[in-house]
Design a protein around this motif. Sequence first.
Motif, mmCIF file in Angstrom:
data_model
loop_
_atom_site.group_PDB
_atom_site.id
_atom_site.type_symbol
_atom_site.label_atom_id
_atom_site.label_comp_id
_atom_site.label_asym_id
_atom_site.label_seq_id
_atom_site.Cartn_x
_atom_site.Cartn_y
_atom_site.Cartn_z
ATOM 1 N N ARG A 1 0.841 -1.194 0.000
ATOM 2 C CA ARG A 1 0.000 0.000 0.000
ATOM 3 C C ARG A 1 0.878 1.247 0.000
ATOM 4 N N ASP A 2 0.423 2.273 -0.697
ATOM 5 C CA ASP A 2 1.260 3.467 -0.834
ATOM 6 C C ASP A 2 1.542 4.144 0.505
ATOM 7 N N ASP A 3 0.647 3.975 1.509
ATOM 8 C CA ASP A 3 0.929 4.599 2.796
ATOM 9 C C ASP A 3 1.877 3.760 3.651
ATOM 10 N N GLN A 4 2.274 2.585 3.149
ATOM 11 C CA GLN A 4 3.252 1.747 3.836
ATOM 12 C C GLN A 4 4.575 1.682 3.087
ATOM 13 N N GLY B 1 5.585 4.516 -7.883
ATOM 14 C CA GLY B 1 4.315 4.889 -7.271
ATOM 15 C C GLY B 1 3.717 6.101 -7.935
ATOM 16 N N GLY B 2 2.850 6.776 -7.196
ATOM 17 C CA GLY B 2 2.213 7.981 -7.732
ATOM 18 C C GLY B 2 1.356 7.685 -8.947
ATOM 19 N N PRO B 3 1.407 8.522 -9.969
ATOM 20 C CA PRO B 3 0.557 8.318 -11.156
ATOM 21 C C PRO B 3 0.937 7.085 -11.972
ATOM 22 N N ARG B 4 2.122 6.491 -11.685
ATOM 23 C CA ARG B 4 2.557 5.318 -12.452
ATOM 24 C C ARG B 4 2.208 4.002 -11.766
ATOM 25 N N ASP C 1 2.090 0.781 -4.209
ATOM 26 C CA ASP C 1 3.387 1.069 -4.829
ATOM 27 C C ASP C 1 4.115 -0.229 -5.153
ATOM 28 N N LEU C 2 4.852 -0.211 -6.248
ATOM 29 C CA LEU C 2 5.565 -1.394 -6.724
ATOM 30 C C LEU C 2 7.065 -1.232 -6.461
ATOM 31 N N PHE C 3 7.689 -2.289 -5.935
ATOM 32 C CA PHE C 3 9.135 -2.325 -5.733
ATOM 33 C C PHE C 3 9.702 -3.414 -6.640
#
Length: 669
Positions: A374-377, A397-400, A407-409
């Motif tokens: 999750r983007d907040d994590q 992350g963000g718009p991508r 978010d992707l790592f």
Amino acid sequence: MSLDRWDYDRWQKELDTVLIRGRSAKEPVVLFVNRELLHQNFPFFDSPVESLAQTVAENLRSASTRHVFNPIRQRLDRWQEAALGGTPPVLPLIALTVMAAADMGSDDKGGPLMYYGRLQEILGQPFNATQLANSYDDVAYIWRALHRWIGDQEWLGTSTILEDDHFSRIGYARSQAVMSKQDALNLTDFFYKLGSTKLNMLKEAQLLDELARWNRKYKRLSKAMSRSLEGDTKGSARAVLASVLSILVRNWDGKAKVHHAQSTFYVQMRLDLDEWKSRWVIARRQGIDHFEAVDGGGSRVRLSASGVGNFYTSSGLPESVPESIDISRTWSNGEGRVLLRPRKVWIFALDPVSGDWVSTHGADPYQEMVLLVRDDQAEALSALLDDAGVQGYKRIGGPRQIVRGWDLFIRVVISDYSSDTRLGDWIGLGQASVEEPAERPRLVNGLRIRTHSGVDVYLAGGEPDLVVPATLFGAYSLSLDDSPEIELRANGSALPLHKLVGGHAGHHILLVNDSDILEFETVSPDDYNLSSRVGDCLESRQEESLPTLAPRQDWKVFSRSADYFIVHKLGTITEVTAPATPHWLERAGYANGSRFDYIIPPDGIWLITLRRGFVRSVEKLRHEDIEVRHKVAESSRGKWKMLLEDNGLASRNAEWLNVLYQARQTLRL
């Protein structure tokens, strides 16, 4: 978390999915709930226990001294009078009462007061233990009503709810806290091992002793049940366990458990980083080419195995990953079920056939993985990766975002030598829910000809691969056809069995971890019982011999979806070329076979793997050093230049970095 807290009806619906739905009439009904189960099934809450408790507390009478739980009882009475159907609307409260019993563990010293104290800790202020104890008659009434309802449902198995002779009111919850649903299923294997005659002859204490010995050997039971089993032999927890066990013995059908490797399908997420798309997929299971199931709302899922690949062609799965990533879903029929479960962190491994990234339960050290959080994590994960010394990863992350809100790592490689365990604990690598087990070992790929009596038949030389789900830096034991046991790393990758079978036709049995049994058969290409279609395809095999390996030579199994380069002792680099697929295999429908065998040259020292133009791994093949000689290595100048561009990967392997430095100096690159 930003997720709003659920109301009572939403919790009732979600707990109904986790605890009640998706069962067959043969499965005993066990309503086991503990903190881990809630965290595993509802990871999108920071504290699902607190969220559930707050919702239930809002529906209680906190000011009453003797009727705290009466609003839930009234809700149940209205439901019964209206004959609304569905599951009695009591599961949120039921879950908390079982959790309080599970929190007690096997310590009986506190008796009922300990139980009400644990329940008060869960519900919080302004409730107190005495108030809850004086009001508990309504809870006992609710438990008895739920027990009757389960008994009236033909589609459900036997209820294991019972009243403890010692603790009459809290005994209902305690009876559900001594074992999980998976424990009840695994116990049928124990019953089958003992046999009906011996099972009926043993007294309760003897049966528990036999079960304890079985569990010490095979380790098939949850921590909760093991605690009850190994606790005080005269304690009430063990007595409750004996009573529940007696219910299961009386209702056992005389058969061993149908292992979930054959009947449970887990919905996985698949990421295509080229097209930047995400979708849900289901991995193929041994011996099951078609499957159809329905959920409680009538939504139907259909699976069909076609062509070569690791996944079913499916219909009925949610179309949008972002819209369904937080939803727990179960589709079932009388023979199996399809499970979609939310996760706190999604871990992905590379699928060798498609080249896409597919979610898994764990990962192997030094193997590249992809993480979705999750983007907040994401900031917390970045900090942990940096503290653990993980280099070369990239956060997108963000718009991508490939999945909205996550978010992707990418290019994450974790070492198993780090003394800091926070990263593994936070990600949850290798962890599986107590209630919903991780994937079981399974057979994939291979040249399958037919299936009979539930056993797949393969062409000798085209044996299947074994996949054992990954655990964090774990291992598994394997024995084939009573051969000596070997230990292998459990990294989720496929083990080619044709190297172990050796091309011998016959019936083969795999024993994995002394608990999972997989069977398959192989037949010779000369077998006259082969179907006409395959027989026609094999008519030309005299002209084109089967691919074989020379004995006592080093070999590796490669994927056609990657590019491989071998660095030789004197500095030359050769590209591995996949052999052409024999015509008889193309005519049999295996033109896109994903793997091939390759004999490593005697002077091959390093293996370089590239996918989509990027270096994915470097592997030393032999314990020898490279001696880059200018005149010899000059012919490979272009390949060396390509490898020198991958600075991120070089920094992960000091020995490979030295090789690159030597090549740079010798060839003046």
